[in-house]
Design a protein around this motif. Structure first.
Motif, PDB file in Angstrom:
ATOM      1  N   CYS A  82       0.876  -1.022  -0.078  1.00 20.48           N
ATOM      2  CA  CYS A  82       0.023  -0.177   0.047  1.00 20.48           C
ATOM      3  C   CYS A  82       0.897   1.360   0.125  1.00 20.48           C
ATOM      4  O   CYS A  82       1.712   1.194   0.697  1.00 20.48           O
ATOM      5  N   ARG A  83       0.799   2.113  -0.849  1.00 20.75           N
ATOM      6  CA  ARG A  83       1.317   3.395  -0.786  1.00 20.75           C
ATOM      7  C   ARG A  83       0.349   4.562  -0.960  1.00 20.75           C
ATOM      8  O   ARG A  83      -0.449   4.676  -1.700  1.00 20.75           O
ATOM      9  N   LEU A  84       0.509   5.509   0.173  1.00 20.38           N
ATOM     10  CA  LEU A  84      -0.528   6.583   0.095  1.00 20.38           C
ATOM     11  C   LEU A  84       0.442   7.845  -0.842  1.00 20.38           C
ATOM     12  O   LEU A  84       1.247   8.186  -0.631  1.00 20.38           O
ATOM     13  N   ARG A  85      -0.327   7.818  -2.014  1.00 19.95           N
ATOM     14  CA  ARG A  85       0.193   8.976  -3.099  1.00 19.95           C
ATOM     15  C   ARG A  85      -0.096  10.461  -2.809  1.00 19.95           C
ATOM     16  O   ARG A  85       0.881  11.106  -3.211  1.00 19.95           O
ATOM     17  N   GLN A  86      -1.053  10.615  -2.076  1.00 20.44           N
ATOM     18  CA  GLN A  86      -1.362  11.922  -2.002  1.00 20.44           C
ATOM     19  C   GLN A  86      -2.279  12.004  -0.594  1.00 20.44           C
ATOM     20  O   GLN A  86      -3.035  11.036   0.052  1.00 20.44           O
ATOM     21  N   ALA A  87      -1.739  13.106   0.213  1.00 23.60           N
ATOM     22  CA  ALA A  87      -2.513  13.326   1.247  1.00 23.60           C
ATOM     23  C   ALA A  87      -3.348  14.860   1.429  1.00 23.60           C
ATOM     24  O   ALA A  87      -2.735  15.731   1.060  1.00 23.60           O
ATOM     25  N   ASN A  88      -4.687  14.905   1.718  1.00 22.74           N
ATOM     26  CA  ASN A  88      -5.403  15.924   1.261  1.00 22.74           C
ATOM     27  C   ASN A  88      -6.040  16.258   2.839  1.00 22.74           C
ATOM     28  O   ASN A  88      -6.749  15.750   3.371  1.00 22.74           O
ATOM     29  N   GLY A  89      -5.630  17.771   3.288  1.00 20.28           N
ATOM     30  CA  GLY A  89      -6.253  18.260   4.379  1.00 20.28           C
ATOM     31  C   GLY A  89      -6.767  19.613   4.320  1.00 20.28           C
ATOM     32  O   GLY A  89      -6.300  20.335   3.432  1.00 20.28           O
ATOM     33  N   THR A  90      -7.934  19.816   5.095  1.00 13.36           N
ATOM     34  CA  THR A  90      -8.253  21.359   5.135  1.00 13.36           C
ATOM     35  C   THR A  90      -8.131  22.288   6.550  1.00 13.36           C
ATOM     36  O   THR A  90      -8.478  21.295   7.621  1.00 13.36           O
ATOM     37  N   LEU A  91      -7.240  23.082   6.611  1.00 13.82           N
ATOM     38  CA  LEU A  91      -7.201  23.912   7.665  1.00 13.82           C
ATOM     39  C   LEU A  91      -7.998  25.074   7.648  1.00 13.82           C
ATOM     40  O   LEU A  91      -8.154  26.007   6.511  1.00 13.82           O
ATOM     41  N   ASN A  92      -8.768  25.112   8.692  1.00 13.29           N
ATOM     42  CA  ASN A  92      -9.695  26.153   8.640  1.00 13.29           C
ATOM     43  C   ASN A  92      -9.309  27.236   9.888  1.00 13.29           C
ATOM     44  O   ASN A  92      -8.870  26.824  10.902  1.00 13.29           O
ATOM     45  N   LEU A  93      -8.843  28.418   9.337  1.00 12.56           N
ATOM     46  CA  LEU A  93      -8.055  29.394  10.435  1.00 12.56           C
ATOM     47  C   LEU A  93      -9.242  30.531  10.559  1.00 12.56           C
ATOM     48  O   LEU A  93      -9.772  31.113   9.691  1.00 12.56           O
ATOM     49  N   PHE A  94      -9.267  30.955  11.791  1.00  8.08           N
ATOM     50  CA  PHE A  94     -10.060  31.864  12.424  1.00  8.08           C
ATOM     51  C   PHE A  94      -9.384  32.830  13.022  1.00  8.08           C
ATOM     52  O   PHE A  94      -8.783  32.871  14.182  1.00  8.08           O
ATOM     53  N   TYR A  95      -9.647  34.140  12.659  1.00 10.19           N
ATOM     54  CA  TYR A  95      -8.894  35.251  13.336  1.00 10.19           C
ATOM     55  C   TYR A  95     -10.197  36.270  13.826  1.00 10.19           C
ATOM     56  O   TYR A  95     -10.977  36.392  13.191  1.00 10.19           O
ATOM     57  N   THR A  96      -9.796  36.677  15.080  1.00  7.40           N
ATOM     58  CA  THR A  96     -10.809  37.630  15.677  1.00  7.40           C
ATOM     59  C   THR A  96     -10.073  38.899  16.087  1.00  7.40           C
ATOM     60  O   THR A  96      -8.979  38.924  16.953  1.00  7.40           O
ATOM     61  N   TYR A  97     -10.299  40.013  15.554  1.00  6.76           N
ATOM     62  CA  TYR A  97      -9.696  41.276  15.650  1.00  6.76           C
ATOM     63  C   TYR A  97     -10.593  42.326  16.642  1.00  6.76           C
ATOM     64  O   TYR A  97     -11.894  42.577  16.102  1.00  6.76           O
ATOM     65  N   PRO A  98     -10.179  43.394  17.267  1.00  9.08           N
ATOM     66  CA  PRO A  98     -11.043  44.529  17.528  1.00  9.08           C
ATOM     67  C   PRO A  98     -11.227  45.545  16.332  1.00  9.08           C
ATOM     68  O   PRO A  98     -10.053  45.677  15.543  1.00  9.08           O
ATOM     69  N   LYS A  99     -12.202  46.270  16.552  1.00 11.74           N
ATOM     70  CA  LYS A  99     -12.352  47.225  15.410  1.00 11.74           C
ATOM     71  C   LYS A  99     -12.687  48.505  16.078  1.00 11.74           C
ATOM     72  O   LYS A  99     -13.776  48.406  16.671  1.00 11.74           O
ATOM     73  N   LEU A 100     -12.001  49.507  15.861  1.00 14.21           N
ATOM     74  CA  LEU A 100     -12.053  50.827  16.511  1.00 14.21           C
ATOM     75  C   LEU A 100     -13.164  51.524  15.713  1.00 14.21           C
ATOM     76  O   LEU A 100     -13.074  52.028  14.383  1.00 14.21           O
ATOM     77  N   VAL A 101     -14.411  51.899  16.652  1.00 17.89           N
ATOM     78  CA  VAL A 101     -15.402  52.616  15.870  1.00 17.89           C
ATOM     79  C   VAL A 101     -15.579  53.980  16.373  1.00 17.89           C
ATOM     80  O   VAL A 101     -16.589  54.552  15.917  1.00 17.89           O
ATOM     81  N   SER A 102     -14.988  54.552  17.181  1.00 19.85           N
ATOM     82  CA  SER A 102     -15.100  55.951  18.068  1.00 19.85           C
ATOM     83  C   SER A 102     -13.975  56.806  17.448  1.00 19.85           C
ATOM     84  O   SER A 102     -12.903  56.382  17.102  1.00 19.85           O
ATOM     85  N   PRO A 103     -14.420  58.012  17.186  1.00 14.77           N
ATOM     86  CA  PRO A 103     -13.411  58.939  16.655  1.00 14.77           C
ATOM     87  C   PRO A 103     -12.379  59.219  17.668  1.00 14.77           C
ATOM     88  O   PRO A 103     -12.598  59.143  18.982  1.00 14.77           O
TER      89      PRO A 103
END
Length: 198
Positions: A82-103
């Protein structure tokens, strides 16, 4: 197999963009939360109240989370090998940042831009480590060959073992990076102090 990790820039006291790697896919989602205030200290307090949860009682300034969908393999069997010719995976990256809304005053706006650039660089380093983990994982299992494995059971078992070992290695790298960044007198403390004007 699913891996979920959260890493954060801790306070004191969406767009989707796919990117391809060999045998892997990366999906990135960014979300924001609103903050308002007229001083650096007030904005830090707003982030401490409204930022993403970090543990049970605290909030973070920003956060990176990721998960990895189950890996799939293109397994080929010939003459009992048996030979694994290809390996496929999905990385789900989630970023959360502050958003400045006041002057803000021009001086505070300038400090905010420097502060936010530092926050983004920290979180993107976590994302870069996660991407490196995916590349290392794909490389470690692509081409894996096991003799006397006509149904590829052993090859898949060995692939899973390698994947888990790499996940553990890169989780240790994430933890080490945060420990360095969050140490007393470290980059995160300097970032916050410069922002609040201390």
């Amino acid at each position: 197999m699913r891996l979920a990790v959260l890493t954060s820039v801790v306070a004191i006291g969406a767009l989707c963009a796919p990117a391809a790697l060999a045998g892997t896919k990366v999906l990135v989602k960014t979300r924001t939360y609103n903050i308002a205030g007229t001083t650096g200290a007030a904005l830090i307090e707003a982030m401490d109240r409204s930022g993403p949860k970090h543990g049970f009682m605290t909030h973070a300034i920003a956060q990176t989370g990721y998960s990895v969908d189950d890996w799939t393999f293109d397994a080929h069997q010939e003459n009992g090998v048996c030979r694994l010719r290809q390996a496929n995976g999905t990385l789900n990256l989630f970023y959360t940042y502050p958003k400045l809304v006041s002057p803000t005053s021009p001086a505070l706006q300038k400090r905010w831009k420097r502060f936010f650039a530092g926050v983004r660089a920290h979180e993107e380093t976590h994302g870069r480590i996660a991407r490196q983990m995916m590349r290392a994982t794909e490389k470690s299992v692509r081409g894996l060959t096991v003799a006397d494995d006509p149904h590829c059971f052993e090859a898949r078992r060995e692939a899973k073992r390698r994947i888990n070992a790499i996940y553990a290695e890169y989780e240790a790298k994430q933890i080490a990076f945060d420990a360095h960044e969050h140490r007393d007198g470290g980059p995160v403390e300097h970032l916050i102090r410069a922002f609040v004007g201390q």
